[in-house]
Write a protein that holds these residues in place. Structure first.
Motif, PDB file in Angstrom:
ATOM      1  N   SER A  75       5.748   2.809   6.018  1.00  0.00           N
ATOM      2  CA  SER A  75       4.319   2.665   6.230  1.00  0.00           C
ATOM      3  C   SER A  75       3.904   1.294   5.711  1.00  0.00           C
ATOM      4  O   SER A  75       3.986   1.025   4.512  1.00  0.00           O
ATOM      5  CB  SER A  75       3.577   3.783   5.489  1.00  0.00           C
ATOM      6  OG  SER A  75       2.274   3.894   5.998  1.00  0.00           O
ATOM      7  N   GLY A  76       3.500   0.425   6.625  1.00  0.00           N
ATOM      8  CA  GLY A  76       3.099  -0.926   6.246  1.00  0.00           C
ATOM      9  C   GLY A  76       1.595  -1.041   6.124  1.00  0.00           C
ATOM     10  O   GLY A  76       0.853  -0.105   6.453  1.00  0.00           O
ATOM     11  N   CYS A  77       1.143  -2.225   5.673  1.00  0.00           N
ATOM     12  CA  CYS A  77      -0.290  -2.437   5.492  1.00  0.00           C
ATOM     13  C   CYS A  77      -1.010  -2.585   6.824  1.00  0.00           C
ATOM     14  O   CYS A  77      -2.219  -2.389   6.913  1.00  0.00           O
ATOM     15  CB  CYS A  77      -0.520  -3.673   4.619  1.00  0.00           C
ATOM     16  SG  CYS A  77      -0.120  -5.245   5.434  1.00  0.00           S
ATOM     17  N   GLY A  78      -0.242  -2.974   7.877  1.00  0.00           N
ATOM     18  CA  GLY A  78      -0.854  -3.156   9.187  1.00  0.00           C
ATOM     19  C   GLY A  78      -1.528  -4.500   9.369  1.00  0.00           C
ATOM     20  O   GLY A  78      -2.062  -4.789  10.446  1.00  0.00           O
ATOM     21  N   LEU A  79      -1.524  -5.332   8.341  1.00  0.00           N
ATOM     22  CA  LEU A  79      -2.303  -6.577   8.379  1.00  0.00           C
ATOM     23  C   LEU A  79      -1.475  -7.841   8.154  1.00  0.00           C
ATOM     24  O   LEU A  79      -1.886  -8.920   8.555  1.00  0.00           O
ATOM     25  CB  LEU A  79      -3.406  -6.522   7.309  1.00  0.00           C
ATOM     26  CG  LEU A  79      -4.430  -5.391   7.483  1.00  0.00           C
ATOM     27  CD1 LEU A  79      -5.297  -5.275   6.243  1.00  0.00           C
ATOM     28  CD2 LEU A  79      -5.273  -5.635   8.726  1.00  0.00           C
ATOM     29  N   CYS A  80      -0.333  -7.727   7.487  1.00  0.00           N
ATOM     30  CA  CYS A  80       0.440  -8.935   7.147  1.00  0.00           C
ATOM     31  C   CYS A  80       1.219  -9.428   8.372  1.00  0.00           C
ATOM     32  O   CYS A  80       1.238  -8.786   9.423  1.00  0.00           O
ATOM     33  CB  CYS A  80       1.396  -8.642   5.988  1.00  0.00           C
ATOM     34  SG  CYS A  80       2.792  -7.596   6.450  1.00  0.00           S
ATOM     35  N   GLU A 104       4.417  -9.589   9.043  1.00  0.00           N
ATOM     36  CA  GLU A 104       5.498  -8.704   9.501  1.00  0.00           C
ATOM     37  C   GLU A 104       4.927  -7.480  10.221  1.00  0.00           C
ATOM     38  O   GLU A 104       5.447  -7.077  11.260  1.00  0.00           O
ATOM     39  CB  GLU A 104       6.364  -8.266   8.322  1.00  0.00           C
ATOM     40  CG  GLU A 104       7.168  -9.383   7.674  1.00  0.00           C
ATOM     41  CD  GLU A 104       8.317  -9.867   8.545  1.00  0.00           C
ATOM     42  OE1 GLU A 104       8.948  -9.038   9.223  1.00  0.00           O
ATOM     43  OE2 GLU A 104       8.590 -11.083   8.537  1.00  0.00           O
ATOM     44  N   CYS A 105       3.875  -6.899   9.674  1.00  0.00           N
ATOM     45  CA  CYS A 105       3.253  -5.751  10.338  1.00  0.00           C
ATOM     46  C   CYS A 105       2.691  -6.166  11.698  1.00  0.00           C
ATOM     47  O   CYS A 105       2.828  -5.438  12.684  1.00  0.00           O
ATOM     48  CB  CYS A 105       2.158  -5.150   9.466  1.00  0.00           C
ATOM     49  SG  CYS A 105       2.782  -4.178   8.076  1.00  0.00           S
ATOM     50  N   CYS A 106       2.069  -7.352  11.764  1.00  0.00           N
ATOM     51  CA  CYS A 106       1.501  -7.807  13.029  1.00  0.00           C
ATOM     52  C   CYS A 106       2.592  -8.073  14.068  1.00  0.00           C
ATOM     53  O   CYS A 106       2.372  -7.927  15.268  1.00  0.00           O
ATOM     54  CB  CYS A 106       0.642  -9.054  12.831  1.00  0.00           C
ATOM     55  SG  CYS A 106      -0.901  -8.696  11.982  1.00  0.00           S
ATOM     56  N   GLY A 132       9.404  -4.848   7.087  1.00  0.00           N
ATOM     57  CA  GLY A 132       9.357  -6.071   6.288  1.00  0.00           C
ATOM     58  C   GLY A 132       7.989  -6.342   5.698  1.00  0.00           C
ATOM     59  O   GLY A 132       7.723  -7.452   5.225  1.00  0.00           O
ATOM     60  N   CYS A 133       7.101  -5.348   5.706  1.00  0.00           N
ATOM     61  CA  CYS A 133       5.724  -5.523   5.232  1.00  0.00           C
ATOM     62  C   CYS A 133       5.707  -6.249   3.890  1.00  0.00           C
ATOM     63  O   CYS A 133       6.447  -5.913   2.969  1.00  0.00           O
ATOM     64  CB  CYS A 133       5.035  -4.165   5.101  1.00  0.00           C
ATOM     65  SG  CYS A 133       3.364  -4.281   4.412  1.00  0.00           S
ATOM     66  N   LEU A 134       4.851  -7.242   3.798  1.00  0.00           N
ATOM     67  CA  LEU A 134       4.803  -8.113   2.628  1.00  0.00           C
ATOM     68  C   LEU A 134       3.805  -7.638   1.578  1.00  0.00           C
ATOM     69  O   LEU A 134       3.672  -8.242   0.518  1.00  0.00           O
ATOM     70  CB  LEU A 134       4.425  -9.530   3.085  1.00  0.00           C
ATOM     71  CG  LEU A 134       5.377 -10.132   4.132  1.00  0.00           C
ATOM     72  CD1 LEU A 134       4.755 -11.369   4.785  1.00  0.00           C
ATOM     73  CD2 LEU A 134       6.716 -10.462   3.509  1.00  0.00           C
ATOM     74  N   SER A 135       3.087  -6.570   1.890  1.00  0.00           N
ATOM     75  CA  SER A 135       2.042  -6.099   0.974  1.00  0.00           C
ATOM     76  C   SER A 135       2.612  -5.141  -0.060  1.00  0.00           C
ATOM     77  O   SER A 135       3.541  -4.374   0.221  1.00  0.00           O
ATOM     78  CB  SER A 135       0.968  -5.369   1.794  1.00  0.00           C
ATOM     79  OG  SER A 135       0.179  -4.565   0.950  1.00  0.00           O
ATOM     80  N   PRO A 136       2.039  -5.121  -1.266  1.00  0.00           N
ATOM     81  CA  PRO A 136       2.450  -4.101  -2.248  1.00  0.00           C
ATOM     82  C   PRO A 136       2.120  -2.685  -1.792  1.00  0.00           C
ATOM     83  O   PRO A 136       2.604  -1.721  -2.379  1.00  0.00           O
ATOM     84  CB  PRO A 136       1.656  -4.489  -3.510  1.00  0.00           C
ATOM     85  CG  PRO A 136       0.677  -5.509  -3.107  1.00  0.00           C
ATOM     86  CD  PRO A 136       1.083  -6.087  -1.798  1.00  0.00           C
TER      87      PRO A 136
HETATM   88 ZN   LIG Z   1       2.202  -5.373   6.124  1.00  0.00          ZN
END
Ligand SMILES: [Zn+2]
Ligand SMILES: [Zn+2]
Length: 350
Positions: free
Chosen positions: A98-103, A105-107, A113-117
């Motif tokens: 589950s990624g942040c959807g905004l970084c 990698e998510c985009c 690879g989501c870069l968010s904590p």
């Molecule tokens: Zn992300």
């Protein structure tokens, strides 16, 4: 809709090659979340390597003591407010990060690879599939085609998705020959998918005679041989090599049996690869690719292709256990003898 129970069985991985089953509350879906009845939850090599035997990694990337299992597939039994594309009864595969959807990698479509904590993998940082029910974000779910079983879906959630990504990243087509080093579950997946993509010659290698025999019996490869026999079959090498072994010897075999101008993809986690860069890569114009899990869009494409091809990923599953026998399931998977091990409910094949 039948009323949901208040509590459920869930399995945790405390380390030291142990499992721990507990009775815990059934979660209620919040905004943008759905509750899945887990129908199948397969065990991955990374569960064994980094969680079950010992807890590898530290900080937020480490296992957070949650319900185990990052390859879940199930049926939607409750939908939280704000969900727009899911109704009770839908069959869903979980994209397991589950990624942040905004970084960035998510985009790009790669929550892995989501870069968010806020990044949280199911079965690592948030509760996973080794339970009767799983709380998931609606955005992490992909439709399971009617022709595929829940167990097929669980196999796609990580292993088949990872193998498909590797083949697509290397642009594999019917004009290529393919070498697969390491014939565990991901290697078998890579072979089956390469064949489905029309590759006329898929050769596999593994140190285990049992795994070579299994790959042949499944039709995942045209030939499965020891590494010393590869030159006879491949001549100058394969157009594309995919390492699924995760060890330095297998990785080196993959690179050295990639032909001039070919592509070598590293998929198996772990290992240390030592190359003689000029002869191994530079002078032979070999492209080396690292490929981590898969993207949401390629997982969706894979599910649609499996439906078209009539290919059932569950064919790599050798052992099935109910959730009450999770400990035996892990011991079986950790023995390394068979193929994929699955935790299933009675309806998994439905
Ligand atoms: Zn992300
Ligand atoms: Zn996995």
């Amino acid at each position: 809709m039948s009323a949901l129970p208040d509590t459920m069985l869930a399995a945790y991985l405390p380390g030291g090659s142990r499992t721990e089953s507990r009775t815990v509350p059934v979660p209620a879906p919040g905004h943008g979340q759905v509750l899945l009845k887990v129908r199948a939850s397969t065990i991955c090599g990374s569960d064994l390597r980094a969680i079950y035997r010992e807890h590898l990694g530290s900080g937020p990337e480490a296992y957070q003591g949650v319900v185990g299992g990052h390859e879940p597939c199930g049926e939607v039994v409750a939908v939280g407010p704000g969900c727009t594309a899911t109704v009770v009864g839908d069959r869903r595969v979980v994209y397991h990060i589950s990624g942040c959807g905004l970084c960035d990698e998510c985009c790009r479509g790669y929550p892995v690879g989501c870069l968010s904590p806020r990044r949280a993998a199911y079965g690592w940082q948030r509760d996973g599939g080794h339970a009767e029910y799983l709380l998931a974000e609606e955005k992490d779910l992909l439709p399971l085609p009617d022709s595929l079983t829940y167990l097929d879906g669980a196999c796609v959630a990580c292993g088949f998705g990872t193998a498909y990504e590797a083949l697509r990243r290397a642009d594999v087509s019917g004009g290529d020959t393919v070498l697969i080093t390491g014939l565990g579950p991901v290697g078998l997946a890579a072979g089956l998918l390469a064949r489905a993509l029309g590759v006329p010659l898929v050769v596999g290698t593994d140190v285990s005679a049992e795994r070579r025999a299994q790959a042949r019996a499944l039709g995942a490869v045209h030939h499965a041989v020891e590494a010393g026999e590869l030159a006879v079959l491949l001549g100058d090498g394969a157009c594309v090599s995919v390492d699924c072994s995760g060890n330095g010897a297998g990785q080196l075999t993959a690179v050295r049996h990639t032909r001039r101008w070919g592509r070598a993809v590293m998929v198996g986690e772990g290992g240390t690869l030592t190359l003689d860069v000029s002869p191994d890569l530079i002078h032979r114009q070999v492209t080396l690719i690292g490929s981590w899990v898969t993207s949401v869009h390629l997982m969706r494409e894979l599910l649609q292709n499996l439906d078209r091809w009539g290919l059932h990923p569950e064919c790599v599953v050798t052992d099935r256990f109910p959730l009450t026998e999770v400990d035996t399931a892990y011991k079986t998977a950790d023995s390394g003898r068979g193929g994929k091990v699955a935790i299933v409910t009675d309806e998994a094949g439905a």
